[in-house]
Design a protein around this motif. Sequence first.
Motif, PDB file in Angstrom:
ATOM      1  N   ASN A   1      -4.297  76.046  56.015  1.00  0.00           N
ATOM      2  CA  ASN A   1      -4.311  77.212  55.121  1.00  0.00           C
ATOM      3  C   ASN A   1      -3.448  76.939  53.906  1.00  0.00           C
ATOM      4  N   HIS A   2      -3.655  77.739  52.855  1.00  0.00           N
ATOM      5  CA  HIS A   2      -2.882  77.611  51.626  1.00  0.00           C
ATOM      6  C   HIS A   2      -2.798  79.001  50.997  1.00  0.00           C
ATOM      7  N   PRO A   3      -1.603  79.443  50.614  1.00  0.00           N
ATOM      8  CA  PRO A   3      -1.448  80.819  50.125  1.00  0.00           C
ATOM      9  C   PRO A   3      -2.223  81.143  48.844  1.00  0.00           C
ATOM     10  N   HIS A   4      -2.528  80.136  48.019  1.00  0.00           N
ATOM     11  CA  HIS A   4      -3.241  80.387  46.759  1.00  0.00           C
ATOM     12  C   HIS A   4      -4.731  80.110  46.863  1.00  0.00           C
ATOM     13  N   GLY A   5      -5.199  79.694  48.030  1.00  0.00           N
ATOM     14  CA  GLY A   5      -6.610  79.384  48.219  1.00  0.00           C
ATOM     15  C   GLY A   5      -6.814  77.906  48.468  1.00  0.00           C
ATOM     16  N   ILE A   6      -7.843  77.587  49.235  1.00  0.00           N
ATOM     17  CA  ILE A   6      -8.174  76.203  49.562  1.00  0.00           C
ATOM     18  C   ILE A   6      -8.822  75.552  48.341  1.00  0.00           C
ATOM     19  N   LYS A   7      -8.360  74.356  47.984  1.00  0.00           N
ATOM     20  CA  LYS A   7      -8.921  73.656  46.823  1.00  0.00           C
ATOM     21  C   LYS A   7     -10.206  72.948  47.232  1.00  0.00           C
ATOM     22  N   VAL A   8     -11.256  73.155  46.427  1.00  0.00           N
ATOM     23  CA  VAL A   8     -12.565  72.550  46.697  1.00  0.00           C
ATOM     24  C   VAL A   8     -13.150  71.945  45.424  1.00  0.00           C
ATOM     25  N   ARG A   9     -14.120  71.043  45.632  1.00  0.00           N
ATOM     26  CA  ARG A   9     -14.935  70.532  44.529  1.00  0.00           C
ATOM     27  C   ARG A   9     -16.324  71.107  44.705  1.00  0.00           C
ATOM     28  N   LEU A  10     -16.861  71.699  43.647  1.00  0.00           N
ATOM     29  CA  LEU A  10     -18.209  72.249  43.694  1.00  0.00           C
ATOM     30  C   LEU A  10     -19.229  71.156  43.412  1.00  0.00           C
ATOM     31  N   GLN A  11     -20.502  71.443  43.681  1.00  0.00           N
ATOM     32  CA  GLN A  11     -21.565  70.457  43.473  1.00  0.00           C
ATOM     33  C   GLN A  11     -21.697  70.063  42.001  1.00  0.00           C
ATOM     34  N   ASN A  12     -21.279  70.948  41.080  1.00  0.00           N
ATOM     35  CA  ASN A  12     -21.352  70.601  39.655  1.00  0.00           C
ATOM     36  C   ASN A  12     -20.107  69.841  39.178  1.00  0.00           C
ATOM     37  N   GLY A  13     -19.153  69.568  40.089  1.00  0.00           N
ATOM     38  CA  GLY A  13     -17.967  68.783  39.743  1.00  0.00           C
ATOM     39  C   GLY A  13     -16.723  69.588  39.449  1.00  0.00           C
ATOM     40  N   ASP A  14     -16.845  70.912  39.305  1.00  0.00           N
ATOM     41  CA  ASP A  14     -15.675  71.752  39.042  1.00  0.00           C
ATOM     42  C   ASP A  14     -14.748  71.754  40.255  1.00  0.00           C
ATOM     43  N   VAL A  15     -13.428  71.753  39.992  1.00  0.00           N
ATOM     44  CA  VAL A  15     -12.424  71.784  41.054  1.00  0.00           C
ATOM     45  C   VAL A  15     -11.556  73.017  40.865  1.00  0.00           C
ATOM     46  N   GLY A  16     -11.352  73.758  41.946  1.00  0.00           N
ATOM     47  CA  GLY A  16     -10.499  74.945  41.870  1.00  0.00           C
ATOM     48  C   GLY A  16     -10.210  75.480  43.252  1.00  0.00           C
ATOM     49  N   ARG A  17      -9.477  76.603  43.269  1.00  0.00           N
ATOM     50  CA  ARG A  17      -9.090  77.228  44.537  1.00  0.00           C
ATOM     51  C   ARG A  17     -10.008  78.401  44.855  1.00  0.00           C
ATOM     52  N   VAL A  18     -10.433  78.471  46.118  1.00  0.00           N
ATOM     53  CA  VAL A  18     -11.379  79.501  46.560  1.00  0.00           C
ATOM     54  C   VAL A  18     -10.698  80.869  46.570  1.00  0.00           C
ATOM     55  N   LYS A  19     -11.332  81.833  45.911  1.00  0.00           N
ATOM     56  CA  LYS A  19     -10.862  83.218  45.916  1.00  0.00           C
ATOM     57  C   LYS A  19     -11.785  84.122  46.711  1.00  0.00           C
ATOM     58  N   GLU A  20     -13.083  83.807  46.727  1.00  0.00           N
ATOM     59  CA  GLU A  20     -14.066  84.614  47.465  1.00  0.00           C
ATOM     60  C   GLU A  20     -15.081  83.703  48.121  1.00  0.00           C
ATOM     61  N   ILE A  21     -15.506  84.076  49.331  1.00  0.00           N
ATOM     62  CA  ILE A  21     -16.584  83.382  50.029  1.00  0.00           C
ATOM     63  C   ILE A  21     -17.753  84.354  50.121  1.00  0.00           C
ATOM     64  N   ASN A  22     -18.906  83.935  49.591  1.00  0.00           N
ATOM     65  CA  ASN A  22     -20.074  84.819  49.587  1.00  0.00           C
ATOM     66  C   ASN A  22     -20.851  84.687  50.872  1.00  0.00           C
TER      67      ASN A  22
END
Length: 63
Positions: free
Chosen positions: A42-63
């Motif tokens: 776990n991570h307090p600011h969100g899990i860091k992921v890479r999207l299929q388009n190459g963007d990298v960021g922390r997850v805020k919402e799961i659809n």
Amino acid sequence: MSGTIRANIQPGAKVKIVLKKDQRSGTLTSGVVKDILTKSPNHPHGIKVRLQNGDVGRVKEIN
């Protein structure tokens, strides 16, 4: 579901992330998870992921 828990996120999941450049504004970017970059369970600011388009960021919402 919470984006702060790694077990909630799987490759192929549709999520909304906040990019590093958007952290101040809080602008969310939608996409599909390609890779999970955070190794800890776990991570307090969100899990860091890479999207299929190459963007990298922390997850805020799961659809």
